[in-house]
Design a protein around this motif. Structure first.
Motif, PDB file in Angstrom:
ATOM      1  N   ALA A 327       0.828  -1.205   0.000  1.00 16.78           N
ATOM      2  CA  ALA A 327       0.000   0.000   0.000  1.00 16.78           C
ATOM      3  C   ALA A 327       0.862   1.254   0.000  1.00 16.78           C
ATOM      4  CB  ALA A 327      -0.925   0.006   1.212  1.00 16.78           C
ATOM      5  N   ASP A 328       0.366   2.309  -0.685  1.00 15.38           N
ATOM      6  CA  ASP A 328       1.065   3.592  -0.655  1.00 15.38           C
ATOM      7  C   ASP A 328       1.174   4.101   0.780  1.00 15.38           C
ATOM      8  OD1 ASP A 328       1.293   3.605  -3.415  1.00 15.38           O
ATOM      9  OD2 ASP A 328      -0.539   4.767  -3.718  1.00 15.38           O
ATOM     10  N   PRO A 329       2.223   4.881   1.089  1.00 10.20           N
ATOM     11  CA  PRO A 329       2.391   5.384   2.459  1.00 10.20           C
ATOM     12  C   PRO A 329       1.260   6.319   2.865  1.00 10.20           C
ATOM     13  CG  PRO A 329       4.392   5.696   1.159  1.00 10.20           C
ATOM     14  CD  PRO A 329       3.314   5.309   0.208  1.00 10.20           C
ATOM     15  N   ASN A 335       7.150   9.106   8.398  1.00 10.34           N
ATOM     16  CA  ASN A 335       7.315  10.555   8.466  1.00 10.34           C
ATOM     17  C   ASN A 335       7.913  11.015   7.141  1.00 10.34           C
ATOM     18  OD1 ASN A 335       7.891  13.205   9.150  1.00 10.34           O
ATOM     19  ND2 ASN A 335       9.392  12.708  10.726  1.00 10.34           N
ATOM     20  N   LEU A 336       7.048  11.475   6.239  1.00  7.95           N
ATOM     21  CA  LEU A 336       7.444  11.847   4.886  1.00  7.95           C
ATOM     22  C   LEU A 336       6.808  13.173   4.487  1.00  7.95           C
ATOM     23  CD1 LEU A 336       6.856   8.375   3.139  1.00  7.95           C
ATOM     24  CD2 LEU A 336       9.091   9.439   3.487  1.00  7.95           C
ATOM     25  N   GLY A 363      11.347   7.038   5.680  1.00  6.61           N
ATOM     26  CA  GLY A 363      11.120   8.343   6.297  1.00  6.61           C
ATOM     27  C   GLY A 363      12.087   8.642   7.422  1.00  6.61           C
ATOM     28  N   ASP A 364      11.880   9.790   8.056  1.00  7.29           N
ATOM     29  CA  ASP A 364      12.675  10.283   9.196  1.00  7.29           C
ATOM     30  C   ASP A 364      14.085  10.698   8.791  1.00  7.29           C
ATOM     31  OD1 ASP A 364      10.906  10.302  11.497  1.00  7.29           O
ATOM     32  OD2 ASP A 364      10.805   8.140  11.216  1.00  7.29           O
ATOM     33  N   VAL A 365      14.990   9.739   8.507  1.00  7.54           N
ATOM     34  CA  VAL A 365      16.354  10.090   8.095  1.00  7.54           C
ATOM     35  C   VAL A 365      16.802   9.151   6.982  1.00  7.54           C
ATOM     36  CG1 VAL A 365      17.065  11.053  10.328  1.00  7.54           C
ATOM     37  CG2 VAL A 365      17.412   8.605   9.889  1.00  7.54           C
ATOM     38  N   GLY A 402      14.839   7.286   2.633  1.00  5.16           N
ATOM     39  CA  GLY A 402      14.192   8.594   2.648  1.00  5.16           C
ATOM     40  C   GLY A 402      14.293   9.280   3.993  1.00  5.16           C
ATOM     41  N   SER A 403      13.750  10.480   4.073  1.00  3.51           N
ATOM     42  CA  SER A 403      13.779  11.277   5.300  1.00  3.51           C
ATOM     43  C   SER A 403      12.445  11.996   5.430  1.00  3.51           C
ATOM     44  CB  SER A 403      14.921  12.298   5.249  1.00  3.51           C
ATOM     45  OG  SER A 403      14.626  13.347   4.328  1.00  3.51           O
TER      46      SER A 403
END
Length: 439
Positions: A327-329, A335-336, A363-365, A402-403
């Motif tokens: 599923a898409d975030p 956290n994006l 996400g995040d960092v 990602g971050s």
């Protein structure tokens, strides 16, 4: 994008949504400061914000209006000014760049024509148009430059220009500190994700020995223990190049940290605050991440180890699009999207964990890995070699996940980022691993 066989109207709506989301963010990042801040170079590592703005429009024109639609160039005389390979960032302020108002008008005119084009596009016929790839590529490109502009805002010295709510508070994480990932094969990369970029392709089998990986990214509190133990003053923990770099530049803590009495403070988007111990550490180089891991008796995970922890479902044997599935975030998962301007506390987003129980892989960092940026077996350039091929080699280290500054369109379990091992202005952190032979 979840299904390469989506109907044309669904593809059109997805393309429109991602392009519109990216442009709204670009507008925010370029309208929250005055014109002098748009035209200034806030760091030799970064372009003036106004360069990014016009570059976004120029790339959109070149790929969607010229390559897809076959139209004549709107402003052929500016192509060279906004060619990222023709002019390094340090030189861009001296170029005859479009002024802010002109850059906005140009990007806006391009977008208007692109939206007209989108209405009549058939999502088949060429590799660029198949499943709306070119529109997805341009949305990703704009979001990547939005992240770059957010980095510029962090480097900018001046009053706070951007605000966002903080992530929800989270109780201290009390789960296991590490997770065992079983050895064996898994499918790395993708051959089916419609908007995946060339360096993510093709899907291929990888064998990975069993290993342990941190359940969450390394936190500020854990990293401070490394500092307090003299980690920056002990050559044992550093590669020769890393040791030479931190000595030459007097580095003793993550970028934007400074000590005030007994407290560590940091500057974050124009605000000075106490470093929160439970957040993932941010703005560290590969050299710093690698040194911490050595000090802790561990190592950085390889890129394959990171992806197996993020995508492998040991029950089905499948590699999923994201740790939580296909599923898409959404905000429950990660956290994006600049929804917040900081990482969430370690252990957040339990609904986003992998089947093995690893958290915050997306996400995040951005998370440094041990791996050089290299092509996968069977790699083919598409649609241009300057996106990936020219960067392949040992000079660059791979980051994954990602971050908080990354939009979902430019972030998935196969997405690959890369940078020099000295870079710290990026939104980079890490987690560690250790081998588990015999497990």
């Amino acid at each position: 994008m979840t299904d390469p066989a989506l109907d044309a109207e669904t593809l059109r709506e997805r393309a429109l949504t991602t392009l519109t989301t990216a442009r709204a963010r670009t507008t925010l990042l370029t309208s929250c400061v005055d014109e002098p801040d748009l035209t200034a170079q806030h760091s030799p590592l970064m372009s003036p914000l106004v360069w990014d703005l016009a570059h976004i429009g120029n790339q959109e024109e070149q790929w969607l209006l010229r390559a897809v639609a076959g139209r004549d160039a709107m402003r052929p005389e500016i192509d060279g000014l906004y060619d990222a390979f023709e002019h390094p960032r340090s030189e861009r302020p001296s170029l005859p760049l479009l002024a802010p108002a002109e850059a906005r008008a140009y990007a806006s005119e391009v977008r208007g024509r692109v939206l007209d084009l989108l209405e009549g596009t058939a999502f088949h016929g060429t590799r660029l148009t198949e499943a709306g790839f070119a529109f997805g590529m341009i949305a990703q490109h704009e979001q990547q430059h939005d992240e770059t502009m957010l980095i510029t805002h962090q480097l900018r010295i001046g009053p706070q220009a951007l605000t966002a709510p903080d992530p929800d508070p989270a109780p201290p994480f009390t789960g296991p500190s590490e997770v065992l990932v079983p050895g064996g094969p898994f499918t790395m990369g993708t051959s089916t994700e419609p908007w995946a970029l060339d360096n993510e392709r093709p899907a291929h089998r990888r064998e990975v020995a069993p290993y342990w990986i941190d359940t969450t990214p390394v936190t500020n509190g854990a990293y401070r223990a490394f500092i307090d133990d003299g980690g920056y003053d002990d050559e044992r923990w550093w590669t020769p190049d890393g040791w030479a770099h931190i000595r030459q530049h007097g580095i003793h803590a993550p970028l934007f940290w400074h000590r005030d009495g007994g407290h560590w403070l940091r500057r974050r988007f124009g605000v000075t605050e106490v470093v929160p111990p439970d957040e993932p550490v941010l703005h560290v180089s590969w050299f710093e991440a690698d040194a911490y891991a050595r000090w802790a008796g561990r190592r950085l995970p390889t890129e394959a180890e990171w992806e197996k922890a993020a995508r492998h479902d040991p029950v089905s044997g499948r590699s999923t699009r994201y740790p939580w599935g296909d599923a898409d975030p959404d905000p429950r998962h990660a956290n994006l999207g600049q929804r917040h301007l900081r990482p969430a506390p370690a252990g957040s987003y339990p609904e986003g964990e992998s089947p093995l129980g690893v958290r915050q892989l997306i996400g995040d960092v951005w998370e440094w890995t041990a791996s050089d940026f290299l092509p996968y077996p069977g790699f083919q350039v598409f649609p241009y070699k300057e996106y990936s091929e020219v960067f392949f080699g040992p000079e660059y280290k791979v980051l994954r996940g990602g971050s908080f500054a990354v939009d979902e369109v430019a972030c998935r379990g196969t997405f690959r980022n890369w940078d020099y091992p000295i870079r710290r202005q990026i939104f980079s952190g890490f987690r560690t691993a250790r081998s588990a032979e015999g497990a």
